[in-house]
Design a protein around this motif. Sequence first.
Motif, PDB file in Angstrom:
ATOM      1  N   LEU A 215       0.748  -1.185  -0.105  1.00 18.69           N
ATOM      2  CA  LEU A 215       0.072  -0.156  -0.114  1.00 18.69           C
ATOM      3  C   LEU A 215       0.866   1.297   0.119  1.00 18.69           C
ATOM      4  CD1 LEU A 215      -2.857   1.324   0.212  1.00 18.69           C
ATOM      5  CD2 LEU A 215      -2.427   1.376   2.762  1.00 18.69           C
ATOM      6  N   LEU A 216       0.679   2.280  -0.932  1.00 16.46           N
ATOM      7  CA  LEU A 216       1.153   3.540  -1.031  1.00 16.46           C
ATOM      8  C   LEU A 216       0.367   4.712  -1.110  1.00 16.46           C
ATOM      9  CD1 LEU A 216       4.269   2.645  -3.251  1.00 16.46           C
ATOM     10  CD2 LEU A 216       4.197   2.617  -0.942  1.00 16.46           C
ATOM     11  N   PHE A 217       0.561   5.820  -0.608  1.00 10.06           N
ATOM     12  CA  PHE A 217      -0.232   6.767  -0.586  1.00 10.06           C
ATOM     13  C   PHE A 217       0.604   7.812  -1.654  1.00 10.06           C
ATOM     14  CE2 PHE A 217      -1.113   5.810   3.774  1.00 10.06           C
ATOM     15  CZ  PHE A 217      -2.604   5.669   3.800  1.00 10.06           C
ATOM     16  N   HIS A 218      -0.210   8.556  -2.272  1.00 13.10           N
ATOM     17  CA  HIS A 218       0.234   9.653  -3.407  1.00 13.10           C
ATOM     18  C   HIS A 218       0.006  10.743  -3.028  1.00 13.10           C
ATOM     19  CE1 HIS A 218       0.015  11.124  -7.680  1.00 13.10           C
ATOM     20  NE2 HIS A 218       1.150  10.880  -7.517  1.00 13.10           N
ATOM     21  N   GLY A 219       1.332  11.469  -2.479  1.00 10.42           N
ATOM     22  CA  GLY A 219       1.212  12.980  -1.798  1.00 10.42           C
ATOM     23  C   GLY A 219       1.805  13.740  -2.809  1.00 10.42           C
ATOM     24  N   VAL A 220       1.511  15.018  -2.306  1.00  6.85           N
ATOM     25  CA  VAL A 220       2.031  16.390  -2.905  1.00  6.85           C
ATOM     26  C   VAL A 220       2.370  17.227  -1.721  1.00  6.85           C
ATOM     27  CG1 VAL A 220      -0.348  17.484  -2.693  1.00  6.85           C
ATOM     28  CG2 VAL A 220       1.441  18.038  -4.427  1.00  6.85           C
ATOM     29  N   ASP A 221       3.566  17.701  -2.107  1.00  3.51           N
ATOM     30  CA  ASP A 221       4.269  18.746  -1.228  1.00  3.51           C
ATOM     31  C   ASP A 221       3.425  20.088  -1.328  1.00  3.51           C
ATOM     32  OD1 ASP A 221       5.805  20.663   0.179  1.00  3.51           O
ATOM     33  OD2 ASP A 221       7.723  19.792  -0.351  1.00  3.51           O
ATOM     34  N   PRO A 222       2.746  20.410  -0.337  1.00  2.00           N
ATOM     35  CA  PRO A 222       2.201  21.730  -0.327  1.00  2.00           C
ATOM     36  C   PRO A 222       2.950  22.987  -0.897  1.00  2.00           C
ATOM     37  CG  PRO A 222       1.577  20.719   1.479  1.00  2.00           C
ATOM     38  CD  PRO A 222       2.775  19.901   1.082  1.00  2.00           C
ATOM     39  N   GLY A 223       4.321  22.924  -0.443  1.00  2.00           N
ATOM     40  CA  GLY A 223       5.260  23.996  -0.831  1.00  2.00           C
ATOM     41  C   GLY A 223       5.734  23.830  -2.047  1.00  2.00           C
ATOM     42  N   ARG A 224       5.485  22.808  -3.020  1.00  2.00           N
ATOM     43  CA  ARG A 224       6.127  22.479  -4.052  1.00  2.00           C
ATOM     44  C   ARG A 224       5.054  21.679  -4.650  1.00  2.00           C
ATOM     45  NH1 ARG A 224      11.278  18.970  -4.241  1.00  2.00           N
ATOM     46  NH2 ARG A 224      10.153  18.283  -2.479  1.00  2.00           N
TER      47      ARG A 224
ATOM     48  N   GLU B  97      -2.178  15.570   6.472  1.00  2.00           N
ATOM     49  CA  GLU B  97      -2.642  14.375   5.455  1.00  2.00           C
ATOM     50  C   GLU B  97      -3.668  14.824   4.583  1.00  2.00           C
ATOM     51  OE1 GLU B  97      -1.078  11.188   8.902  1.00  2.00           O
ATOM     52  OE2 GLU B  97      -3.227  11.868   8.884  1.00  2.00           O
ATOM     53  N   LYS B  98      -4.813  15.427   5.070  1.00  2.00           N
ATOM     54  CA  LYS B  98      -5.798  15.712   4.214  1.00  2.00           C
ATOM     55  C   LYS B  98      -5.618  16.785   3.161  1.00  2.00           C
ATOM     56  CE  LYS B  98      -9.394  15.243   7.764  1.00  2.00           C
ATOM     57  NZ  LYS B  98     -10.474  15.713   8.487  1.00  2.00           N
ATOM     58  N   ASP B  99      -4.629  17.403   3.439  1.00  2.00           N
ATOM     59  CA  ASP B  99      -4.003  18.802   2.511  1.00  2.00           C
ATOM     60  C   ASP B  99      -3.074  18.057   1.668  1.00  2.00           C
ATOM     61  OD1 ASP B  99      -5.692  20.439   3.660  1.00  2.00           O
ATOM     62  OD2 ASP B  99      -4.122  21.513   4.678  1.00  2.00           O
ATOM     63  N   SER B 100      -2.269  17.143   1.829  1.00  2.00           N
ATOM     64  CA  SER B 100      -1.219  16.688   1.032  1.00  2.00           C
ATOM     65  C   SER B 100      -1.298  15.422   0.375  1.00  2.00           C
ATOM     66  CB  SER B 100       0.154  16.488   1.964  1.00  2.00           C
ATOM     67  OG  SER B 100       0.081  15.717   3.151  1.00  2.00           O
ATOM     68  N   ILE B 101      -2.243  14.239   0.988  1.00  2.00           N
ATOM     69  CA  ILE B 101      -2.403  12.885   0.211  1.00  2.00           C
ATOM     70  C   ILE B 101      -3.529  13.241  -0.635  1.00  2.00           C
ATOM     71  CG2 ILE B 101      -3.005  10.643   0.788  1.00  2.00           C
ATOM     72  CD1 ILE B 101      -1.486  11.092   3.381  1.00  2.00           C
ATOM     73  N   ILE B 102      -3.433  12.684  -1.824  1.00  2.00           N
ATOM     74  CA  ILE B 102      -4.648  12.783  -2.855  1.00  2.00           C
ATOM     75  C   ILE B 102      -4.953  11.479  -3.278  1.00  2.00           C
ATOM     76  CG2 ILE B 102      -3.751  15.013  -3.645  1.00  2.00           C
ATOM     77  CD1 ILE B 102      -2.118  13.759  -5.826  1.00  2.00           C
ATOM     78  N   ALA B 103      -4.258  10.258  -3.080  1.00  2.00           N
ATOM     79  CA  ALA B 103      -4.942   9.319  -3.389  1.00  2.00           C
ATOM     80  C   ALA B 103      -4.183   7.960  -2.794  1.00  2.00           C
ATOM     81  CB  ALA B 103      -4.730   8.816  -4.825  1.00  2.00           C
ATOM     82  N   HIS B 104      -4.393   6.855  -2.760  1.00  2.00           N
ATOM     83  CA  HIS B 104      -3.793   5.725  -2.343  1.00  2.00           C
ATOM     84  C   HIS B 104      -4.035   4.427  -3.341  1.00  2.00           C
ATOM     85  CE1 HIS B 104      -7.792   4.881  -0.383  1.00  2.00           C
ATOM     86  NE2 HIS B 104      -7.466   3.625  -0.639  1.00  2.00           N
ATOM     87  N   ARG B 105      -3.137   3.453  -3.461  1.00  2.00           N
ATOM     88  CA  ARG B 105      -3.413   2.347  -4.262  1.00  2.00           C
ATOM     89  C   ARG B 105      -2.417   1.108  -3.705  1.00  2.00           C
ATOM     90  NH1 ARG B 105      -0.537   2.364 -10.141  1.00  2.00           N
ATOM     91  NH2 ARG B 105      -0.683  -0.109  -9.546  1.00  2.00           N
TER      92      ARG B 105
END
Length: 152
Positions: A22-31, A114-122
């Motif tokens: 299981l991995l989460f798809h994240g985004v850095d709010p600063g980038r 986590e709500k702000d930086s995780i956009i998906a999981h699979r």
Amino acid sequence: MTEFQPRRAARVLLVDDADRVLLFHGVDPGRPDHRYWFTPGGGLSAGESAVGGAVRELAEETGLVRPSADLGEPVYQETTEFPFDGVWYRQEQEFFLLRVPSWSVDTTGFDQIEKDSIIAHRWWSIPELERTKERYYPDELTTVLRRVLGKD
């Protein structure tokens, strides 16, 4: 010279019966253009053990509640340096392996970051990770998975 914020973390290699992680798809709010896949887990509180933090993070991020004994000893450790939301971290992290038959991820325990930086999981197979052009962490993930799953 970059000033690093020291941080301790615990992460979980949550692997199902099909040997997918299981991995989460994240985004850095600063980038916002920096997107990546990563394992469940996160920073430890002062005085918190790595396995205790792994159990807590697993419950918060996936809804899966397991006792510390199910995670056993760490299967991988690393020190990594990275920026997140404008802060540079030097993070010492330990990874634990947990096998499950399957699991429907419940993210209702996410905190605001986590709500702000995780956009998906699979769930990812090792061959899928080896073929993807997408970024994932740790860089050695497929090597670690092959070793701990006896696939090397």
